[in-house]
Design a protein around this motif. Structure first.
Motif, short mmCIF file in Angstrom:
data_model
loop_
_atom_site.label_atom_id
_atom_site.label_comp_id
_atom_site.label_asym_id
_atom_site.label_seq_id
_atom_site.Cartn_x
_atom_site.Cartn_y
_atom_site.Cartn_z
N ILE A 43 0.75 -1.26 0.16
CA ILE A 43 0.42 -0.26 0.08
C ILE A 43 0.66 1.06 0.25
CG2 ILE A 43 -1.69 1.52 0.97
CD1 ILE A 43 -2.92 -1.24 2.27
N ILE A 44 2.19 1.43 0.95
CA ILE A 44 2.31 2.43 1.29
C ILE A 44 3.42 2.77 -0.51
CG2 ILE A 44 4.89 3.27 2.17
CD1 ILE A 44 3.84 2.11 4.83
N VAL A 45 3.40 1.75 -1.19
CA VAL A 45 4.38 1.59 -2.23
C VAL A 45 3.79 2.13 -3.36
CG1 VAL A 45 6.03 0.46 -3.67
CG2 VAL A 45 6.68 -0.30 -1.74
N MET A 46 2.69 1.67 -3.64
CA MET A 46 1.44 1.80 -4.67
C MET A 46 1.54 3.26 -4.39
SD MET A 46 -0.31 -1.71 -5.52
CE MET A 46 -0.72 -1.01 -6.52
N SER A 47 0.44 3.79 -3.32
CA SER A 47 0.58 4.92 -2.77
C SER A 47 0.51 6.39 -2.93
CB SER A 47 -0.75 4.71 -1.61
OG SER A 47 0.54 4.79 -0.69
N ASN A 48 2.55 5.58 -1.92
CA ASN A 48 3.22 6.90 -2.58
C ASN A 48 3.54 6.82 -4.47
OD1 ASN A 48 3.59 8.68 -0.14
ND2 ASN A 48 3.97 6.40 0.78
N GLY A 49 3.73 5.66 -4.80
CA GLY A 49 3.92 5.71 -5.92
C GLY A 49 3.37 6.63 -7.42
N THR A 50 2.53 6.47 -6.53
CA THR A 50 0.60 7.32 -7.59
C THR A 50 0.33 8.52 -7.55
OG1 THR A 50 -0.44 4.62 -7.74
CG2 THR A 50 -1.25 7.24 -8.01
N ILE A 51 1.10 9.12 -6.11
CA ILE A 51 1.32 10.56 -6.66
C ILE A 51 2.03 11.00 -6.53
CG2 ILE A 51 1.47 12.13 -4.32
CD1 ILE A 51 -0.08 10.48 -2.31
N PHE A 52 3.20 10.36 -6.66
CA PHE A 52 4.78 10.46 -6.88
C PHE A 52 4.58 10.74 -8.69
CE2 PHE A 52 8.78 9.79 -9.32
CZ PHE A 52 9.80 10.79 -8.77
N LEU A 53 3.82 9.92 -9.25
CA LEU A 53 3.33 9.80 -10.21
C LEU A 53 2.70 11.34 -11.45
CD1 LEU A 53 3.56 6.24 -11.76
CD2 LEU A 53 5.47 7.90 -11.90
N VAL A 54 1.81 11.05 -10.35
CA VAL A 54 0.71 12.17 -11.25
C VAL A 54 1.26 13.64 -10.71
CG1 VAL A 54 -1.56 12.96 -10.01
CG2 VAL A 54 -1.42 10.23 -9.84
N THR A 55 1.46 13.69 -9.25
CA THR A 55 2.19 14.94 -9.42
C THR A 55 3.26 15.82 -10.44
OG1 THR A 55 3.66 14.42 -7.60
CG2 THR A 55 1.57 15.02 -7.18
N ARG A 56 3.89 14.41 -10.77
CA ARG A 56 4.78 14.75 -11.56
C ARG A 56 4.40 14.65 -13.45
NH1 ARG A 56 9.61 16.54 -10.24
NH2 ARG A 56 10.70 15.39 -8.51
N LEU A 57 3.16 14.26 -13.95
CA LEU A 57 3.16 13.76 -15.08
C LEU A 57 2.03 14.89 -15.25
CD1 LEU A 57 2.49 10.35 -15.88
CD2 LEU A 57 4.77 11.37 -16.71
N ASP A 58 1.39 15.62 -14.77
CA ASP A 58 0.01 16.27 -14.60
C ASP A 58 0.38 17.61 -14.88
OD1 ASP A 58 -2.90 18.07 -14.14
OD2 ASP A 58 -3.30 15.71 -14.41
N SER A 59 -0.13 18.44 -15.76
CA SER A 59 0.55 19.76 -16.04
C SER A 59 -0.12 21.05 -15.50
CB SER A 59 -0.04 20.41 -17.06
OG SER A 59 -0.97 20.09 -17.96
N ALA A 60 -1.11 20.39 -14.85
CA ALA A 60 -1.94 21.64 -13.27
C ALA A 60 -1.19 21.18 -12.10
CB ALA A 60 -3.47 20.79 -14.03
N LEU A 61 -0.56 20.02 -11.86
CA LEU A 61 0.16 19.75 -10.82
C LEU A 61 1.08 20.07 -10.31
CD1 LEU A 61 -1.67 16.45 -9.46
CD2 LEU A 61 -2.46 18.80 -9.10
#
Length: 317
Positions: A43-61
Motif C-alpha cells: 500500500i505504501i509503495v503503490m500509493s506514494n508511487g501513484t502520488i509521485f507519478l501524478v504530481t510529476r505527469l499532470d501539468s495542472a500539478l
C-alpha cells in the motif's frame, strides 16, 4: 529463540552480528504479521508511487506545493524500504540475525531519511505559510530554483551529521546479549546493549534530535500560528474553510510523525517499559508513510482529478 542466538558475557565489538527480535514474543502471530506488514508495504509503495507519478505527469500539478509533495512521496518510499523488507524477511524465515555492518548501514539510512522528512515537512509548512500569509509574493519567493534548493538542502544537510551519529554509536563496546528488542537497528535499543557509561552518547543523540526534530517542529508550529491568524482574518467563511482544508492534512501528518519521534528520542529513558520504543517507532516508520497518501489525496480535489484523468487516459489505450 534458540540457544545459539543467545549470547552472554562476551564483548560484542568482536562479535560481528546482532539478533533483531522484532515480534519473536508472539510466535503464533508470525505469519499473520508477515501478511499484514506485506500488505502495508505494498500500500505504501503503490500509493506514494501513484502520488509521485501524478504530481510529476499532470501539468495542472506543477506548483511548488505539489513539487514538495512528490519529493515527500518519493522520500516515504525510500524510508519504509529501509526497514520493512528486512522485517518481512525475518518474519518469513525466522532468521533474525543481522551483520554489524548491515545494522550500522540500516541505522544510518533511517537517521538520514528521518532527518530529511523532518526538514521537508518544515519546508512544506513554510510553503503553505508564504502561500497564505504572503500570496502576492508567493511566485517570487517560491520560484522553481528556490524549491529545488530547499529540497536539495533537506536531503543533504543531515548526511554528515547522521553518519557521525552512527559512527559514535557503533564505536561503543557491546557486551552481554546481542539481541535487539526491535524490528530494525534504532538508537535507543542498541544503546541499551552498550557497556559502561553512555551518558555522552545519549547527550549527542539528544542534541541531534533537538536540531533535526524539535527545531523543525517549532518552525512548523510557528508557521501554522501565523497561518491560522491569517485565516481567521479572512472575510469569507468559504475562504476560511478552503484555507483550513489545504493546511489541515499537512498538520495531521506533522502531529503523527513528530509526536512519536519526539517521545522516542527526547523522553527520559529510565523507567520505560521494555518494547516502548518498538511500538512508538511503528508510528513514524510505518503508519505515517501509509497514512500520508490517504490524507493528501482524499483531502485534495486537484490530486483526485489528476488521478482520474491519468486513469482515463490509460483506459483509452
Amino acid at each position: 529463540m534458540n540457544q545459539q542466538e543467545k549470547t552472554s558475557g562476551r564483548n560484542l565489538s568482536n562479535f560481528m552480528e546482532f539478533v533483531l527480535l522484532d515480534f519473536a514474543d508472539v510466535p503464533h502471530l508470525q505469519w499473520f504479521l508477515f501478511g499484514l506488514f506485506l500488505i502495508i508495504y505494498i500500500i505504501i509503495v503503490m500509493s506514494n508511487g501513484t502520488i509521485f507519478l501524478v504530481t510529476r505527469l499532470d501539468s495542472a500539478l506543477q506548483s511548488p506545493m505539489y513539487f514538495f509533495l512528490s519529493s515527500f512521496s518519493f522520500l516515504e518510499i525510500c524510508y519504509v524500504s529501509v526497514t520493512l523488507p528486512r522485517m518481512l524477511m525475518n518474519l518469513a524465515t525466522q532468521r533474525r540475525r543481522i551483520a554489524l555492518l548491515a545494522c550500522a548501514t540500516q541505522m544510518c539510512l533511517v537517521l538520514i531519511l528521518g532527518g530529511t522528512e523532518c526538514l521537508l515537512l518544515a519546508v512544506m509548512a513554510y510553503d503553505r505559510y508564504v502561500a497564505i500569509c504572503n500570496p502576492l509574493q508567493y511566485p517570487l519567493i517560491m520560484n522553481h530554483g528556490a524549491c529545488i534548493q530547499l529540497v536539495t538542502a533537506s536531503w543533504t544537510i543531515g548526511i554528515p551529521v547522521m553518519i557521525g551519529q552512527t559512527y559514535q554509536i557503533f564505536s561503543l563496546h557491546f557486551c552481554g546479549s546481542n539481541q535487539i528488542n526491535h524490528f530494525f537497528c534504532d538508537i535507543p535499543p542498541i544503546l541499551k546493549l552498550a557497556c559502561g557509561n553512555t551518558f555522552i552518547n545519549e547527550m549527542l543523540v539528544f542534541i541531534v534530535a533537538v536540531l533535526f526534530v524539535m527545531v523543525p517542529f517549532i518552525l512548523i508550529v510557528g508557521s501554522y500560528s501565523k497561518i491560522i491568524s491569517t485565516i481567521l482574518k479572512l472575510p469569507s467563511a468559504t475562504s476560511r474553510m478552503k484555507a483550513f482544508s489545504t493546511c489541515s492534512s499537512h498538520l495531521m501528518v506533522v502531529m503523527l510523525f513528530f509526536g512519536s519521534a519526539i517521545i522516542t528520542y527526547l523522553r527520559p529513558k529510565s523507567g520505560q517499559p521494555e518494547g516502548t520504543d518498538k511500538v512508538l517507532s511503528l508510528f513514524y516508520t510505518i503508519l505515517t508513510p501509509m497514512f500520508n497518501p490517504m490524507i493528501y489525496s482524499l483531502r485534495n480535489k486537484d490530486v483526485i482529478m489528476a488521478l482520474r484523468k491519468l486513469l482515463c487516459n490509460k483506459s483509452l489505450y
